[in-house]
Design an enzyme around this catalytic site. Structure first.
Site, PDB file in Angstrom:
ATOM      1  N   ARG A  30       0.849  -1.203   0.000  1.00 38.14           N
ATOM      2  CA  ARG A  30       0.000   0.000   0.000  1.00 38.14           C
ATOM      3  C   ARG A  30       0.884   1.252   0.000  1.00 38.14           C
ATOM      4  O   ARG A  30       0.596   2.228  -0.694  1.00 38.14           O
ATOM      5  CB  ARG A  30      -0.918  -0.001   1.229  1.00 38.14           C
ATOM      6  CG  ARG A  30      -1.720   1.287   1.365  1.00 38.14           C
ATOM      7  CD  ARG A  30      -2.675   1.277   2.546  1.00 38.14           C
ATOM      8  NE  ARG A  30      -3.445   2.523   2.580  1.00 38.14           N
ATOM      9  CZ  ARG A  30      -4.409   2.784   3.442  1.00 38.14           C
ATOM     10  NH1 ARG A  30      -4.751   1.889   4.354  1.00 38.14           N
ATOM     11  NH2 ARG A  30      -5.071   3.920   3.413  1.00 38.14           N
ATOM     12  N   ASN A  35     -10.459  -4.634  -1.026  1.00 38.83           N
ATOM     13  CA  ASN A  35     -10.209  -3.499  -1.915  1.00 38.83           C
ATOM     14  C   ASN A  35      -9.244  -3.863  -3.037  1.00 38.83           C
ATOM     15  O   ASN A  35      -8.559  -4.869  -2.937  1.00 38.83           O
ATOM     16  CB  ASN A  35      -9.613  -2.341  -1.089  1.00 38.83           C
ATOM     17  CG  ASN A  35     -10.703  -1.390  -0.630  1.00 38.83           C
ATOM     18  OD1 ASN A  35     -11.698  -1.192  -1.319  1.00 38.83           O
ATOM     19  ND2 ASN A  35     -10.499  -0.809   0.534  1.00 38.83           N
ATOM     20  N   CYS A  92     -19.106  -2.307   0.338  1.00 35.04           N
ATOM     21  CA  CYS A  92     -18.114  -1.399   0.932  1.00 35.04           C
ATOM     22  C   CYS A  92     -18.718  -0.735   2.161  1.00 35.04           C
ATOM     23  O   CYS A  92     -19.912  -0.443   2.193  1.00 35.04           O
ATOM     24  CB  CYS A  92     -17.739  -0.342  -0.104  1.00 35.04           C
ATOM     25  SG  CYS A  92     -16.844   1.080   0.528  1.00 35.04           S
ATOM     26  N   ASP A  93     -17.874  -0.478   3.147  1.00 35.74           N
ATOM     27  CA  ASP A  93     -18.356   0.135   4.385  1.00 35.74           C
ATOM     28  C   ASP A  93     -18.460   1.651   4.295  1.00 35.74           C
ATOM     29  O   ASP A  93     -19.054   2.290   5.150  1.00 35.74           O
ATOM     30  CB  ASP A  93     -17.388  -0.191   5.526  1.00 35.74           C
ATOM     31  CG  ASP A  93     -16.036   0.466   5.288  1.00 35.74           C
ATOM     32  OD1 ASP A  93     -15.481   0.280   4.192  1.00 35.74           O
ATOM     33  OD2 ASP A  93     -15.562   1.189   6.170  1.00 35.74           O
ATOM     34  N   HIS A 112     -16.677   3.943  -4.195  1.00 38.37           N
ATOM     35  CA  HIS A 112     -15.863   5.123  -3.866  1.00 38.37           C
ATOM     36  C   HIS A 112     -16.047   6.202  -4.942  1.00 38.37           C
ATOM     37  O   HIS A 112     -15.115   6.970  -5.229  1.00 38.37           O
ATOM     38  CB  HIS A 112     -14.365   4.766  -3.731  1.00 38.37           C
ATOM     39  CG  HIS A 112     -14.047   3.950  -2.506  1.00 38.37           C
ATOM     40  ND1 HIS A 112     -12.776   3.598  -2.144  1.00 38.37           N
ATOM     41  CD2 HIS A 112     -14.858   3.415  -1.561  1.00 38.37           C
ATOM     42  CE1 HIS A 112     -12.798   2.890  -1.026  1.00 38.37           C
ATOM     43  NE2 HIS A 112     -14.054   2.744  -0.653  1.00 38.37           N
ATOM     44  N   TYR A 167     -14.662  10.532  -1.616  1.00 38.95           N
ATOM     45  CA  TYR A 167     -13.518  10.116  -2.441  1.00 38.95           C
ATOM     46  C   TYR A 167     -13.349  10.969  -3.696  1.00 38.95           C
ATOM     47  O   TYR A 167     -12.304  10.923  -4.339  1.00 38.95           O
ATOM     48  CB  TYR A 167     -13.614   8.636  -2.823  1.00 38.95           C
ATOM     49  CG  TYR A 167     -13.107   7.708  -1.727  1.00 38.95           C
ATOM     50  CD1 TYR A 167     -11.758   7.387  -1.631  1.00 38.95           C
ATOM     51  CD2 TYR A 167     -13.972   7.170  -0.789  1.00 38.95           C
ATOM     52  CE1 TYR A 167     -11.285   6.551  -0.640  1.00 38.95           C
ATOM     53  CE2 TYR A 167     -13.513   6.329   0.213  1.00 38.95           C
ATOM     54  CZ  TYR A 167     -12.171   6.024   0.285  1.00 38.95           C
ATOM     55  OH  TYR A 167     -11.706   5.206   1.275  1.00 38.95           O
ATOM     56  N   ARG A 206      -0.576   7.727   3.952  1.00 40.27           N
ATOM     57  CA  ARG A 206      -1.612   7.102   4.784  1.00 40.27           C
ATOM     58  C   ARG A 206      -1.162   5.725   5.304  1.00 40.27           C
ATOM     59  O   ARG A 206      -1.440   5.378   6.444  1.00 40.27           O
ATOM     60  CB  ARG A 206      -2.891   6.983   3.953  1.00 40.27           C
ATOM     61  CG  ARG A 206      -4.080   6.413   4.693  1.00 40.27           C
ATOM     62  CD  ARG A 206      -4.623   7.361   5.745  1.00 40.27           C
ATOM     63  NE  ARG A 206      -5.583   6.667   6.597  1.00 40.27           N
ATOM     64  CZ  ARG A 206      -5.891   7.031   7.829  1.00 40.27           C
ATOM     65  NH1 ARG A 206      -5.321   8.086   8.386  1.00 40.27           N
ATOM     66  NH2 ARG A 206      -6.772   6.357   8.538  1.00 40.27           N
TER      67      ARG A 206
HETATM   68  C1  G6P Z   1     -12.989   3.253   4.076  1.00 44.59           C
HETATM   69  C2  G6P Z   1     -13.162   2.561   2.750  1.00 44.59           C
HETATM   70  C3  G6P Z   1     -12.236   1.406   2.620  1.00 44.59           C
HETATM   71  C4  G6P Z   1     -10.828   1.839   2.874  1.00 44.59           C
HETATM   72  C5  G6P Z   1     -10.705   2.539   4.191  1.00 44.59           C
HETATM   73  C6  G6P Z   1      -9.320   3.130   4.321  1.00 44.59           C
HETATM   74  O1  G6P Z   1     -13.441   2.458   5.105  1.00 44.59           O
HETATM   75  O2  G6P Z   1     -14.461   2.097   2.503  1.00 44.59           O
HETATM   76  O3  G6P Z   1     -12.377   0.881   1.334  1.00 44.59           O
HETATM   77  O4  G6P Z   1      -9.983   0.720   2.888  1.00 44.59           O
HETATM   78  O5  G6P Z   1     -11.622   3.573   4.295  1.00 44.59           O
HETATM   79  O6  G6P Z   1      -9.102   3.503   5.619  1.00 44.59           O
HETATM   80  P1  G6P Z   1      -7.647   3.679   6.197  1.00 44.59           P
HETATM   81  O7  G6P Z   1      -7.906   4.134   7.575  1.00 44.59           O
HETATM   82  O8  G6P Z   1      -6.961   2.345   6.091  1.00 44.59           O
HETATM   83  O9  G6P Z   1      -6.981   4.715   5.341  1.00 44.59           O
HETATM   84 MN    MN Z   2     -14.392   0.910   0.582  1.00 46.01          MN
END
Ligand code: G6P
Ligand code: MN
Length: 439
Positions: free
Chosen positions: A91, A145, A167-168, A198, A263, A283
């Site tokens: 990532r 993802n 997706c959450d 997104h 997004y 991030r």
């Molecule tokens: C949200 C999105 C996810 C993503 C996450 C990233 O929950 O729906 O798809 O992976 O944010 O969060 P982070 O805290 O890992 O940057």
């Molecule tokens: Mn997501």
């Protein structure tokens, strides 16, 4: 009672998802919870603590953490899949390589998301195959993802599989919307939404009596974004989510007729995002230094003291959609949920075979999408560009094609020109040697 396996057991989200499952046993009774990961060492950071959490809540629930797909996938009803191929190390490169060229560096948006997509596809397909081999009647609730690209790969390569892509993020956003509009819970709202993962918009928020609130929401967001007031950081313990909440003001100013997914900051304001990102500390680094330290640290503490009774781990409320979805499938509740599904005419002026995020009714046989109708030029234009990027990534995977991947990157809204696209792609190929098909 049901049996669940969490694929990607070593995720920092796993313990809080388990707490959420344990908090919902009245709705979704469980006889077994399994963790599955292909990285034993990583899974071991959380495995023992999860066992203690489960034992202390309900000692009748069987538990195992395994790296053996047969053990993991045998006798399960639901697979909760949140795998991360290449883990946070990759990532970090997804984010840093584009930033080297002044382009948005993000895990699911822009070039980073495409690189991640090419890594994720084989991992997700492999897990679907395990499920079909060992528990052919199970459902996979897939939130791995980058969900859009993964969903397109599922549509193309596993069209008849019992996989539901979800997706959450919209749920998190609906908590925020409910808070802005003064609803006690997001479940008091009946929403309409359409787009890609997104990459979508809320077009209607109604209460139980059918009263429309979308204009109130838009008026609020034009002033404060997703914050309650100008400097209301309290809700966002995480600084980058607070920045996003503020940025929504700029996004909605481009089209104040509907409520955008946050997004869009990466697609519409890539220059601002790049200007505010440290290319050497992205991030992924933040997540390692904050969430990973916190969760793995707390799991180690639980393991050491042998009890979770004073734990600081919190129920993953953003993951409640998992229980909603599993319950809908298990008990035929016909709950209305946002899923990522083949368009098939739901958005009437958009490609039939695009994977779109729209409301669906979920019951024991799966989902039935609701119709959206025609969408305006601005949304349609953005979505067409994006969906074709996503399809080109899956083409590149299928055909081992450098050219398709180059086209995907060139077409993406975050990438300024084909020269930059090629440079990013060549760096990505080098970085992803262990994961990508040979292009
Ligand atoms: C949200 C999105 C996810 C993503 C996450 C990233 O929950 O729906 O798809 O992976 O944010 O969060 P982070 O805290 O890992 O940057
Ligand atoms: Mn997501």
């Amino acid at each position: 009672k049901f049996s669940i396996v969490i694929a990607g057991g070593g995720s920092t989200y796993t313990p809080e998802i388990i707490l959420m499952l344990l908090d919902n046993l009245d709705r979704l009774p469980l006889r077994s919870i399994k963790l599955y990961d292909n990285d034993e060492e990583r899974q071991n950071h959380v495995a023992k603590a999860c066992e203690i959490l489960i034992k202390e809540k309900d000692p009748t629930i069987q538990y195992v953490a395994t790296t053996d797909p047969e053990v993991a996938y045998t006798d399960v009803d639901f697979v909760l899949a949140h795998i991360r191929v290449g883990k946070l190390e990759m990532r970090s490169l997804d984010e840093k390589i584009p930033l080297k060229y002044g382009v948005v560096g993000q895990e699911t948006c822009g070039p980073g998301g495409m690189a991640y997509g090419l890594r994720s596809i084989p991992g997700v397909l492999e897990n679907i195959e395990y499920m079909e081999k060992y528990s052919p009647n199970a459902w996979m609730l897939n939130y791995s993802n980058p969900a859009s690209i993964v969903a397109e790969a599922c549509r193309r390569f596993k069209p008849n599989s019992r996989v539901i892509n979800i997706c959450d993020m919209p749920i998190g956003m609906e908590h925020t919307i409910a808070r802005i509009l003064g609803f006690k819970s997001r479940k008091e709202m009946c929403i309409r939404y359409y787009g890609l993962n997104h990459f979508g918009w809320w077009t209607s928020i109604k209460d139980k009596d059918g009263k429309e609130y979308i204009q109130d929401l838009i008026a609020h967001q034009l002033k404060y974004g997703n914050c309650l007031a100008d400097d209301d950081a309290s809700y966002y313990t995480d600084s980058s989510w607070f920045d996003t909440a503020k940025k929504v003001k700029d996004i909605i100013a481009i089209d104040p007729t509907m409520c955008p997914n946050s997004y869009f900051q990466y697609y519409l304001f890539g220059d601002d995002m790049v200007a505010h990102t440290d290319p050497n500390y992205t991030r992924a680094d933040q997540v390692v230094d904050t969430r990973e330290k916190r969760v793995f640290g707390e799991c180690a503490r639980i393991e050491k003291v042998g009890t979770a009774k004073d734990t600081t781990l919190q129920i993953g409320i953003h993951a409640e959609f998992i229980v909603d979805l599993a319950t809908a499938l298990a008990f035929n509740t016909h709950e209305r949920m946002l899923l990522i599904v083949p368009n098939n005419g739901a958005i009437s002026n958009f490609e039939k075979d695009a994977m779109v995020e729209i409301p669906c009714i979920v019951g024991k046989d799966g989902y039935e999408p609701l119709t959206v109708g025609e969408i305006p030029h601005f949304q349609k234009g953005l979505m067409e560009q994006q969906v074709n990027c996503e399809k080109l990534v899956v083409d590149a995977y299928e055909q081992h094609s450098y050219l398709k991947m180059l086209q995907a990157l060139t077409l993406n809204k975050c990438v300024p020109n084909a020269n930059v696209a090629r440079k990013i792609l060549d760096d990505f190929i080098e970085a992803n040697k262990a994961y990508w098909p040979e292009l």
